[in-house]
Design a protein around this motif. Structure first.
Motif, PDB file in Angstrom:
ATOM      1  N   VAL A   1       0.847  -1.198   0.000  1.00 12.03           N
ATOM      2  CA  VAL A   1       0.000   0.000   0.000  1.00 12.03           C
ATOM      3  C   VAL A   1       0.881   1.246   0.000  1.00 12.03           C
ATOM      4  O   VAL A   1       0.667   2.173  -0.790  1.00 12.03           O
ATOM      5  CB  VAL A   1      -0.962   0.003   1.205  1.00 12.03           C
ATOM      6  N   VAL A   2       1.875   1.276   0.866  1.00  9.59           N
ATOM      7  CA  VAL A   2       2.763   2.439   0.954  1.00  9.59           C
ATOM      8  C   VAL A   2       3.511   2.642  -0.363  1.00  9.59           C
ATOM      9  O   VAL A   2       3.689   3.781  -0.816  1.00  9.59           O
ATOM     10  CB  VAL A   2       3.732   2.308   2.149  1.00  9.59           C
ATOM     11  N   SER A   3       3.918   1.565  -1.014  1.00 13.82           N
ATOM     12  CA  SER A   3       4.611   1.674  -2.304  1.00 13.82           C
ATOM     13  C   SER A   3       3.717   2.311  -3.353  1.00 13.82           C
ATOM     14  O   SER A   3       4.154   3.188  -4.107  1.00 13.82           O
ATOM     15  CB  SER A   3       5.065   0.298  -2.790  1.00 13.82           C
ATOM     16  N   GLU A   4       2.469   1.878  -3.395  1.00 13.68           N
ATOM     17  CA  GLU A   4       1.523   2.450  -4.367  1.00 13.68           C
ATOM     18  C   GLU A   4       1.269   3.921  -4.065  1.00 13.68           C
ATOM     19  O   GLU A   4       1.211   4.755  -4.976  1.00 13.68           O
ATOM     20  CB  GLU A   4       0.212   1.663  -4.363  1.00 13.68           C
ATOM     21  N   VAL A   5       1.127   4.259  -2.796  1.00 10.86           N
ATOM     22  CA  VAL A   5       0.927   5.658  -2.398  1.00 10.86           C
ATOM     23  C   VAL A   5       2.143   6.490  -2.805  1.00 10.86           C
ATOM     24  O   VAL A   5       2.004   7.604  -3.319  1.00 10.86           O
ATOM     25  CB  VAL A   5       0.659   5.765  -0.878  1.00 10.86           C
TER      26      VAL A   5
END
Length: 116
Positions: free
Chosen positions: A57-61
């Motif tokens: 999730v953090v990577s996509e954000v």
């Protein structure tokens, strides 16, 4: 819209602090980022996405934020932007999972009805 020179730096610091809050010197910022990380993890559970990794999730954000900054848009409040964007990413992942599950169930019904 004019790009602030420190826009990328402040966004990167927020993401880094989200991943490694102990490296943030300011106690208030550290606490905010810890709360944000818990919010993301709780949202994953809320949407029954326990199998999805927090870091995904953090990577996509991060990718979305970097693209936004590269296109000249400012992220005035990185913490708030990360919160909203992470929620949207999680909702999209949930919808995708539900679609895949529905497709799988449909295929199973089609196969079982042909074999009868």
């Amino acid at each position: 819209m004019q790009l602030r020179p420190d826009a990328k730096k402040s966004f990167d610091l927020a993401i880094q602090g989200l991943l490694q809050p102990n490296k943030i010197n300011n106690p208030q910022d550290r606490e905010s980022l810890i709360v944000l990380a818990h919010y993301i993890k709780r949202s994953l559970k809320q949407f029954h996405l326990e199998q999805v990794d927090f870091y995904d999730v953090v990577s996509e954000v991060y990718l979305r934020g970097t693209n936004k900054i590269n296109f000249g848009e400012n992220i005035k409040n990185p913490g708030a932007w990360i919160r909203v964007t992470s929620y949207n990413v999680i909702r999209e992942m949930s919808r995708q999972q539900q679609k895949e599950q529905a497709d799988s169930e449909f295929i199973e019904r089609q196969v079982s009805s042909k074999s009868c």
